[in-house]
Design an enzyme around this catalytic site. Structure first.
Site, mmCIF file in Angstrom:
data_model
loop_
_atom_site.group_PDB
_atom_site.id
_atom_site.type_symbol
_atom_site.label_atom_id
_atom_site.label_comp_id
_atom_site.label_asym_id
_atom_site.label_seq_id
_atom_site.Cartn_x
_atom_site.Cartn_y
_atom_site.Cartn_z
ATOM 1 N N GLU A 132 -65.958 -30.731 -67.219
ATOM 2 C CA GLU A 132 -66.150 -29.488 -66.450
ATOM 3 C C GLU A 132 -66.288 -29.924 -65.008
ATOM 4 O O GLU A 132 -67.185 -30.690 -64.662
ATOM 5 C CB GLU A 132 -67.385 -28.743 -66.939
ATOM 6 C CG GLU A 132 -67.432 -27.285 -66.473
ATOM 7 C CD GLU A 132 -67.984 -27.151 -65.066
ATOM 8 O OE1 GLU A 132 -67.161 -26.928 -64.143
ATOM 9 O OE2 GLU A 132 -69.191 -27.283 -64.890
ATOM 10 N N CYS A 184 -71.460 -24.782 -60.125
ATOM 11 C CA CYS A 184 -70.010 -24.759 -60.251
ATOM 12 C C CYS A 184 -69.505 -23.339 -60.452
ATOM 13 O O CYS A 184 -68.352 -23.026 -60.143
ATOM 14 C CB CYS A 184 -69.556 -25.654 -61.399
ATOM 15 S SG CYS A 184 -70.358 -25.278 -62.968
#
Length: 956
Positions: free
Chosen positions: A719, A753
């Site tokens: 990720e 994020c």
């Protein structure tokens, strides 16, 4: 009350109810007047749930629509297919947008006029004169937009002061005040700071009300704000002890704890000798409270059964009427039974007409209002004031309330229910008997986030912070380790959180060997046992929840809510993957044919390297490791070097939960020395990584390059961040959009994020959006996050600040600085003031590069389709959001806006395990979503066994 008195009260309630009904006969409330377009349209909506929903949604969006074309488009989108008739139907069917829009706006303004008085001197004077002719008292309430900035709070204060001035010559007048509108930051996590901010505007209101002889009533709002509202109200009563200045508060009967609240008011009033007024209401947020409780996994605060609310209303009425030495009862209801019961009680207790009052809302239950006045009851009309269009939120609540099937007004004036039914004593439904549950595997449920409106949870966090501060500065050695990693408080870089010894690069080989040796036993440990170890770890973290959150506040710089949410997610992932592996365990039949069995099962892939980030130092570390441990894979933990102490405590929990040390190898250290060596090791079967794009791509390349001795293909789950966009359509509700954008962009200082770093404003919404974003952000305080008044804390380290400052300069060259915040002195910590830039173009660096700081780029788009194109023009595809009220645009976003997590009309951060599985594609990740059904399988492989059971013609 003895049985005889109770029978007498019930008989009196019926007699009075019948008298009130006779007095009210022949009249109808304005809402249910069948004359005109409004009456026909609402009449149909009462009997057509689909039309009712569409109609109210259209009315709700109307204030945001900029022109006739937009009104026509939304009208068709919501109401196409319904035979409406009248001017609405004819004009819009013919496509005459200007005429149709005029008709719509005029009709809605007239509808709003049933419930609201325009806030102009002339309109207010006319409304007050009409009420005076009725011999009714009045309570004015300024309604309108949500307060997001200081100027908006000032404007609300001035409106209330204006209402007080307008009532100066009106006998026994009252003004209602909404405390959350007196500050843009009315936050239960910071009760002292919130109260101080409220008082700066409440004090002049209270003083003016006192001087002009106008009573002041504090409105009640959503349940989470109740303790704070009540505390400020009680302070108001203490600061103004004069008996001739009436101060009151609303009490919502649908709340389960309303009786204890009222008992507290009565006891406090008697102890102080200062009478209080209490406006008893049923409650206006019933549907919302259920939704909020479900979304937050909090206990349901309201009764689900309307009869239970009605029963408690009568109980609370008794308490009020029996305590008129301490409280002044204000019985606010349109329920014939409720008002008859109150009047019967008052007469039974011998109360004078000035010892209590009934209240009704303007424009509702006029027949009951007039009947009560005719019976000699002191009656007050609650009259909302404001713009007839921007007061739509209030209008919608009233429409929903009064057209619902449970509405007493609908039952009385539309369905014409028998008088006996309307006056029947409320009998709550008996709960169904709970069957004895059949034992099943433990199902997963999210744990609720901390409710910091509750003093006990705030106190637990404060105590934990003191406790953790007493543990700072310790050493956490690694046998045979090398240099020390010094972890410091990002809010105060001179404060050492702890020193964690780094592993030496050569220790990686030994740890992998130990993990590989432990692999067969851990793999073959029954899945149920592995799951129980994980659940035990979850229980240990949950039991020590506040302490873990305190570590995050001090080591990671998270505010209280962000820290608690990270801990809650860690508990969730441990429980979720425990349940997941039990569901996947064992042999599964593919197809069993006569003479042949075909079965498959999942197997663990082998030792897994966990390379964790610092921004979710517990949740992501726990998520990656819990999935691998559940699968049967030993883990090699490489924690982030900026938050190693939290990671150390997490490993201690795993060991305490019974997971063997060989299965949880501990390898703190730098990414180049430890992380890279782990990724390249031939015996590491899987890598789970969360972090930057550059490191993630390097890991993918290294993991898929075969090295000598490697006999497997590594699994990699990466990720790698995002450049996430929120599209704000022209019809968006800016009250909601602004609040959610701020939370998404600046929660944890933009260091997520999933954070919103781009806002794409469609058409004419741009300028107003930027203005309100800047004003709202200006109300956010920056400082040490251990103090709950600071929603914004520091960046993680000096390098992050340096990077943010560089982008600040880039933004100044590329666009216009629409907002620049104020930060504490840099030498105290790694602080960076938040910034908003407008006039950013899609190709600018500020619109394309991940910054990981509180910097928001606002881009203008001519239309919605262009906005989606801009949003998708990115190297990343992690999260995204859309604020729009046009169904076609929302559907277009569902189809085209291809990101891992798309959020419509809500914030884009805070994904819940199992509810919103999280992860993206493009250069954001591998398309595997953590906290979802596919994540656990990344650490498993499937094997199939086919067996021939046919023996010489014999088929078993």
């Amino acid at each position: 009350m003895d049985e005889e008195a109770e029978r007498a009260l019930q008989a009196a309630t019926l007699r009075i109810g019948q008298t009130l009904a006779r007095r009210a006969a022949g009249q109808r409330p304005g809402l249910f007047d069948a004359a005109g377009l409004r009456g026909r349209l609402l009449g149909r909506a009462l009997h057509d749930e689909a039309l009712r929903t569409r109609l109210f949604r259209f009315v709700d969006v109307l204030p945001q629509l900029p022109d006739e074309a937009a009104i026509a488009a939304h009208f068709r989108a919501y109401l196409d297919g319904f035979e409406l008739g009248g001017l609405w139907g004819r004009a819009l069917k013919l496509g005459n947008a200007p005429i149709g829009a005029f008709a719509v706006r005029r009709s809605v303004r007239r509808l709003a006029g049933l419930f609201l008085a325009e806030e102009t001197p002339r309109a207010l004077a006319a409304s007050l004169a009409r009420l005076a002719r009725l011999s009714a008292r009045v309570s004015l309430d300024a309604v309108g937009e949500a307060v997001l900035g200081e100027a908006e709070a000032d404007a609300y204060r001035d409106r209330v002061l204006g209402l007080i001035q307008a009532l100066a010559e009106t006998p026994a007048a009252d003004v209602s005040v909404k405390l959350s509108a007196l500050t843009p930051r009315f936050d239960p996590v910071d009760p002292d700071g919130s109260a101080g901010r409220v008082w700066r505007r409440l004090a002049p209101i209270a003083e003016a009300a006192h001087v002009h002889g106008v009573a002041l009533t504090v409105d009640m709002e959503q349940y989470a704000l109740k303790p704070l509202i009540q505390a400020i109200f009680l302070q108001l009563a203490r600061d103004y002890p004069q008996a001739d200045f009436r101060v009151g508060i609303a009490l919502q009967a649908y709340l389960k704890d309303a009786e204890s609240d009222l008992a507290g008011f009565i006891a406090g009033a008697r102890a102080s000798g200062r009478p209080l007024a209490v406006r008893l209401v049923k409650g206006a947020y019933w549907d919302s409270e259920q939704a909020w409780a479900a979304q937050r996994d909090w206990p349901l605060p309201v009764f689900l059964d309307k009869a239970a609310t009605d029963r408690q209303f009568e109980t609370l009425t008794r308490l009020l009427m029996s305590a008129t030495d301490a409280v002044y009862p204000m019985i606010a209801s349109h329920n014939l039974r409720s008002q008859a019961h109150a009047l019967a009680l008052a007469r039974q207790l011998g109360l004078s007409a000035d010892a209590w009052e009934a209240q009704t809302l303007h424009g509702m239950a006029e027949p009951l209002r007039d009947a009560l006045i005719a019976e000699g009851v002191t009656l007050r009309v609650y009259l909302p004031t404001g713009d007839l269009v921007t007061g739509i939120a209030y209008l919608i609540r009233r429409l929903l309330e009064n057209t619902a099937g449970t509405s007493i007004l609908r039952q009385t004036y539309v369905e014409a229910q028998p008088l006996d039914a309307l006056l029947a004593e409320p009998v709550p439904a008996q709960p169904a008997a709970t069957p004895t549950p059949t034992p099943t595997p433990a199902a997963f449920t999210n744990i609720p986030l901390a409710d910091f409106s509750q003093a006990v949870q705030r106190e637990a966090m404060a105590v934990a912070l003191v406790q953790v501060r007493g543990e700072l500065g310790q050493d956490y050695p690694v046998p045979g380790g090398g240099d020390w990693i010094v972890s410091t408080n990002p809010a105060n870089s001179r404060e050492v959180i702890g020193r964690v010894q780094a592993a030496r690069p050569e220790q990686v080989d030994a740890s992998v060997a130990a993990a590989l040796a432990a692999f067969p036993h851990w793999r073959d440990t029954p899945a149920r046992e592995r799951a129980e170890h994980l659940r035990a770890a979850a229980r240990l973290i949950e039991q020590d929840r506040a302490r873990f959150a305190a570590w995050e506040v001090l080591e990671a710089g998270k505010n209280w809510r962000e820290a608690d949410a990270d801990v809650a997610e860690a508990v969730d992932v441990l429980n979720y993957y425990a349940a997941g592996i039990e569901a996947l365990d064992g042999w599964r039949p593919n197809r069993h044919d006569p003479g042949e069995l075909n079965d498959s099962r999942y197997e663990a892939v082998g030792p897994a390297a966990i390379v964790a980030p610092w921004n979710f130092p517990l949740a992501i570390l726990a998520g990656m490791s819990a999935a691998t441990l559940a699968a049967g894979c030993p883990v090699l933990l490489k924690p982030a070097s900026l938050t190693p102490v939290i990671a150390w405590h997490y490993r201690q929990v795993l060991l305490a939960a019974g997971i063997p040390a060989a299965v949880v190898q501990w390898l703190p250290g730098g990414g180049r020395e430890i992380g890279a060596r782990l990724v390249a090791h031939p015996d590491v079967a899987a890598v789970a990584f969360t972090g930057s794009r550059e490191v993630g791509l390097d890991i993918l390349a290294a993991a898929h390059a075969r090295v000598p001795g490697q006999r497997l293909i590594k699994r990699v789950v990466c990720e790698m961040g995002g450049k996430n966009a929120i599209v704000v359509d022209e019809d968006a509700d800016l009250d909601e959009a602004v609040a959610e954008i701020l939370a998404s962009a600046f929660g944890y200082q933009g260091q997520k994020c999933s954070a919103a770093s781009r806002v794409i404003a469609v058409g004419r919404v741009h300028d107003r959006l930027v203005e309100r974003l800047a004003a709202a952000l200006d109300a956010y305080e920056i400082g040490p996050p251990e103090q709950p008044r600071h929603p914004l804390g520091p960046l993680i380290d000096a390098a992050a600040v340096e990077k943010a400052l560089a982008y600040l300069e880039i933004g100044a060259r590329e666009g216009r600085l629409a907002y620049a915040g104020r930060a504490p002195l840099a030498e105290l910590g790694h602080y960076f003031a938040p910034a908003i830039f407008s006039d950013i173009l899609p190709g600018h660096r500020l619109a394309r590069e991940e910054i990981f700081a509180p910097i928001l780029a606002v881009i203008h788009a001519a239309d919605f389709a262009t906005a989606l194109t801009i949003a998708l023009d990115s190297d990343y595809a992690l999260t995204g959001g859309v604020f729009s009220r046009l169904p076609a645009h929302l559907e277009l976003a569902r189809t085209r806006f291809r990101v891992g997590n798309l959020y419509l009309n809500r914030g884009i951060t805070g994904a819940k395990v199992a509810v919103q599985p999280f992860g993206g594609v493009a250069l954001s990740g591998c398309g595997i979503q953590a906290g979802g059904p596919d994540y656990l399988k990344q650490f498993l492989w499937m094997r199939t066994v086919s067996e021939n059971t046919l023996r010489h013609g014999f088929v078993p």
